[in-house]
Design an enzyme around this catalytic site. Structure first.
Site, PDB file in Angstrom:
ATOM      1  N   LYS A 152       0.863  -1.181   0.000  1.00  0.00           N
ATOM      2  CA  LYS A 152       0.000   0.000   0.000  1.00  0.00           C
ATOM      3  C   LYS A 152       0.898   1.229   0.000  1.00  0.00           C
ATOM      4  O   LYS A 152       1.971   1.217   0.624  1.00  0.00           O
ATOM      5  CB  LYS A 152      -0.909   0.002   1.263  1.00  0.00           C
ATOM      6  CG  LYS A 152      -1.876  -1.185   1.352  1.00  0.00           C
ATOM      7  CD  LYS A 152      -3.024  -1.080   0.359  1.00  0.00           C
ATOM      8  CE  LYS A 152      -3.945  -2.263   0.484  1.00  0.00           C
ATOM      9  NZ  LYS A 152      -5.087  -2.229  -0.444  1.00  0.00           N
ATOM     10  N   LYS A 178       1.066 -10.009  -2.758  1.00  0.00           N
ATOM     11  CA  LYS A 178      -0.033  -9.945  -3.714  1.00  0.00           C
ATOM     12  C   LYS A 178      -0.121  -8.545  -4.292  1.00  0.00           C
ATOM     13  O   LYS A 178       0.011  -7.538  -3.593  1.00  0.00           O
ATOM     14  CB  LYS A 178      -1.342 -10.283  -2.974  1.00  0.00           C
ATOM     15  CG  LYS A 178      -2.614 -10.013  -3.736  1.00  0.00           C
ATOM     16  CD  LYS A 178      -3.802 -10.258  -2.855  1.00  0.00           C
ATOM     17  CE  LYS A 178      -5.040  -9.484  -3.175  1.00  0.00           C
ATOM     18  NZ  LYS A 178      -4.911  -8.135  -3.648  1.00  0.00           N
ATOM     19  N   ASP A 180      -2.239  -5.420  -5.841  1.00  0.00           N
ATOM     20  CA  ASP A 180      -3.592  -4.953  -5.598  1.00  0.00           C
ATOM     21  C   ASP A 180      -4.415  -5.107  -6.875  1.00  0.00           C
ATOM     22  O   ASP A 180      -3.855  -5.252  -7.975  1.00  0.00           O
ATOM     23  CB  ASP A 180      -3.621  -3.514  -5.078  1.00  0.00           C
ATOM     24  CG  ASP A 180      -4.470  -3.455  -3.797  1.00  0.00           C
ATOM     25  OD1 ASP A 180      -4.089  -2.766  -2.858  1.00  0.00           O
ATOM     26  OD2 ASP A 180      -5.505  -4.154  -3.759  1.00  0.00           O
ATOM     27  N   GLU A 181      -5.746  -5.016  -6.702  1.00  0.00           N
ATOM     28  CA  GLU A 181      -6.608  -5.396  -7.822  1.00  0.00           C
ATOM     29  C   GLU A 181      -6.472  -4.449  -9.022  1.00  0.00           C
ATOM     30  O   GLU A 181      -6.781  -4.840 -10.155  1.00  0.00           O
ATOM     31  CB  GLU A 181      -8.081  -5.446  -7.378  1.00  0.00           C
ATOM     32  CG  GLU A 181      -8.678  -4.139  -6.912  1.00  0.00           C
ATOM     33  CD  GLU A 181      -8.370  -3.816  -5.469  1.00  0.00           C
ATOM     34  OE1 GLU A 181      -7.677  -4.610  -4.805  1.00  0.00           O
ATOM     35  OE2 GLU A 181      -8.817  -2.750  -5.012  1.00  0.00           O
ATOM     36  N   HIS A 270      -9.157 -12.519  -7.451  1.00  0.00           N
ATOM     37  CA  HIS A 270      -9.683 -11.349  -6.730  1.00  0.00           C
ATOM     38  C   HIS A 270     -11.091 -11.089  -7.274  1.00  0.00           C
ATOM     39  O   HIS A 270     -11.339 -11.289  -8.452  1.00  0.00           O
ATOM     40  CB  HIS A 270      -8.776 -10.131  -6.942  1.00  0.00           C
ATOM     41  CG  HIS A 270      -9.010  -9.051  -5.941  1.00  0.00           C
ATOM     42  ND1 HIS A 270     -10.138  -8.265  -5.935  1.00  0.00           N
ATOM     43  CD2 HIS A 270      -8.268  -8.646  -4.882  1.00  0.00           C
ATOM     44  CE1 HIS A 270     -10.062  -7.408  -4.921  1.00  0.00           C
ATOM     45  NE2 HIS A 270      -8.957  -7.611  -4.265  1.00  0.00           N
ATOM     46  N   LYS A 311     -13.443  -4.411   6.375  1.00  0.00           N
ATOM     47  CA  LYS A 311     -13.983  -3.098   5.929  1.00  0.00           C
ATOM     48  C   LYS A 311     -15.090  -3.268   4.886  1.00  0.00           C
ATOM     49  O   LYS A 311     -15.736  -2.274   4.523  1.00  0.00           O
ATOM     50  CB  LYS A 311     -12.852  -2.261   5.341  1.00  0.00           C
ATOM     51  CG  LYS A 311     -12.291  -2.777   3.993  1.00  0.00           C
ATOM     52  CD  LYS A 311     -11.072  -1.998   3.521  1.00  0.00           C
ATOM     53  CE  LYS A 311     -10.528  -2.530   2.185  1.00  0.00           C
ATOM     54  NZ  LYS A 311      -9.263  -1.928   1.770  1.00  0.00           N
TER      55      LYS A 311
HETATM   56  O1  LIG Z   1      -6.936  -6.362  -2.468  1.00  0.00           O
HETATM   57  C1  LIG Z   1      -7.211  -6.558  -1.284  1.00  0.00           C
HETATM   58  O2  LIG Z   1      -7.358  -7.701  -0.801  1.00  0.00           O
HETATM   59  C2  LIG Z   1      -7.432  -5.367  -0.382  1.00  0.00           C
HETATM   60  O3  LIG Z   1      -6.960  -4.225  -1.040  1.00  0.00           O
HETATM   61  C3  LIG Z   1      -6.859  -5.521   0.972  1.00  0.00           C
HETATM   62  O4  LIG Z   1      -6.354  -4.313   1.444  1.00  0.00           O
HETATM   63  P1  LIG Z   1      -6.444  -3.982   3.023  1.00  0.00           P
HETATM   64  O5  LIG Z   1      -5.944  -5.221   3.771  1.00  0.00           O
HETATM   65  O6  LIG Z   1      -5.534  -2.796   3.220  1.00  0.00           O
HETATM   66  O7  LIG Z   1      -7.880  -3.684   3.334  1.00  0.00           O
HETATM   67 MG   LIG Z   2      -7.184  -4.479  -2.916  1.00  0.00          MG
END
Ligand SMILES: O=C(O)[C@H](O)COP(=O)(O)O
Ligand SMILES: [Mg+2]
Length: 416
Positions: A152, A178, A180-181, A270, A311
């Protein structure tokens, strides 16, 4: 001449056969429609009928009409003859059971809640190449949950920064890095540079810590390009690919699954955009059905929610995971991924809710640790070890400072 009438698609005495595809819908009939008439229209429009009665010569017609065979409140059950479907084509199946009916006026809303897949359909799909065995065949997670992290901010890091964060997280104790999407092949972090340098870092860490690690590089793209990226992952010695299965589409997922078979690569699915289908309880397609589709098409992992601990708004995560782990005519089980707002302070609750045959992914819950990524990864690993040993996180934290710091910052609260 044979006529096809409304009531050809409604028979509450019909008992589905073992070869039928059985679908459960939740429907809100339109104002002037009875539940029976709406159920009949759902069965008609999703198989071989339409709004008007038809007259067809008997010797020119294969009878493929579905039957609405049970009505229980707003839930209806429709049985579909297996001959209606093209073997191995998920797009065609969904054009039947999740096509026009989602938009027709006979219902004010409709949601495809669950499917019972017959062997005749399942046998047309490959299913997962590895499934939950990745924990032992490709990693050293043994009986504990596989741990993953996503750098991040989700996009914008340079390739060097991405790799540095990944290396710190691997050294701190996660198994999988991983993407991110929405990180694919952008100028600030080109796909092949990121792939090559992340795998080189993986090899360094494996050498130093003596534990297998791997990288879920996001190959999401137009299908031809995606297949070329899958080949690149194999060429560079990767063990997994990540695909945004909803935005790519199931036909593309089937193509990727075929190419991954050639290379022995596992697929991490994902589900970004799933909420367009499953968030509204009265309309769309449930996450349970999306997970079933993904398993037939052959993904090895899929995000299924965090049992209310993260979340994102949640589905029936435990029920979906039970299905993914259960038998479906011999298909490999799929590894459920819990991700979205997770941090070390909720790992014990997560394992209580979902068990250990899962992947736990934390992005902000690792990189937001006050002492940085390496400490955040250690804290997640420590929380997992504590949960498996049956020790409370607070007790385990007395002699594990990284976990203690995480608990001090986030406690056991779930973020929004
Ligand atoms: O792609 C994902 O799984 C999410 O972006 C997870 O991100 P987070 O753990 O910061 O909520
Ligand atoms: Mg993500």
């Amino acid at each position: 001449m044979t006529g096809i009438e409304y009531d050809d698609f409604l028979d509450l005495e019909y008992e589905p056969t073992a070869s039928d595809l059985i679908c459960e819908f939740r429907i809100d009939p339109a104002e002037d429609m009875s539940l029976e008439a709406a159920a009949s229209r759902v069965a008609s429009e999703s198989s071989n009928g339409t709004w008007a009665a038809l007259h067809v010569a008997e010797d020119e017609l294969t009878h493929l009409g579905a039957v609405a065979c049970d009505i229980d409140g707003q839930r209806i059950t429709v049985a579909y003859p297996a001959e209606l479907f093209e073997s191995g084509s998920m797009p065609q199946i969904l054009s039947c059971i999740a096509g026009n009916i989602l938009g027709m006026k006979a219902v004010d809303s409709i949601r495809l809640e669950d499917c019972e897949w017959p062997e005749s359909i399942v046998s047309g799909f490959p299913g997962p190449q590895f499934g939950t065995s990745v924990a032992r065949e490709k990693l050293d997670a043994g009986a504990r949950p596989i741990l993953a992290t996503v750098p991040k901010p989700k996009v914008g890091l340079s390739t060097d920064a991405h790799v540095r964060v990944g290396e710190e997280a691997w050294r701190g104790g996660v198994d999988l890095l991983k993407d991110d999407e929405n990180l694919t092949d952008q100028a600030f972090n080109p796909f092949e540079d990121r792939l090559a340098e992340s795998l080189a870092a993986r090899d360094r860490v494996e050498e130093d810590v003596g534990e297998r690690k791997d990288y879920l590089v996001n190959v999401t793209a137009e299908t031809t390009e995606m297949l070329e990226r899958v080949d690149l992952v194999a060429e560079h010695g990767g063990g997994f690919v990540m695909v945004d299965v909803i935005t790519c589409g199931w036909s593309a997922v089937q193509s990727v699954r075929e190419r991954c078979e050639d290379h022995g690569l596992a697929i991490h699915a994902h589900r970004a955009m799933h909420a367009a289908f499953d968030r509204l309880e009265h309309h769309g397609v449930s996450m349970r059905v999306l997970a079933q589709i993904a398993r037939l098409c052959g993904v090895d992992h899929i995000h299924t929610g965090t049992a209310g601990l993260g979340k994102l708004a949640n589905e029936d995560t435990p029920g979906i995971n039970d299905w993914l782990h259960g038998d479906c005519h011999g298909l490999e089980p799929v590894l459920p991924v819990a991700s979205g707002g997770l941090h070390p302070g909720v790992v014990d609750q997560l394992i209580d809710a979902l068990g250990t045959d899962i992947c736990i992914q934390a992005g902000g819950g690792i990189h937001g640790h006050p002492d940085g990524t390496h400490a955040g990864a250690k804290a997640l690993r420590q929380a997992t070890e504590a949960s498996l040993e049956g020790v409370s996180l607070a007790d385990y934290a007395t002699d594990h400072e990284e976990l203690a710091t995480a608990l001090e910052k986030w406690g056991a609260e779930t973020p929004r």
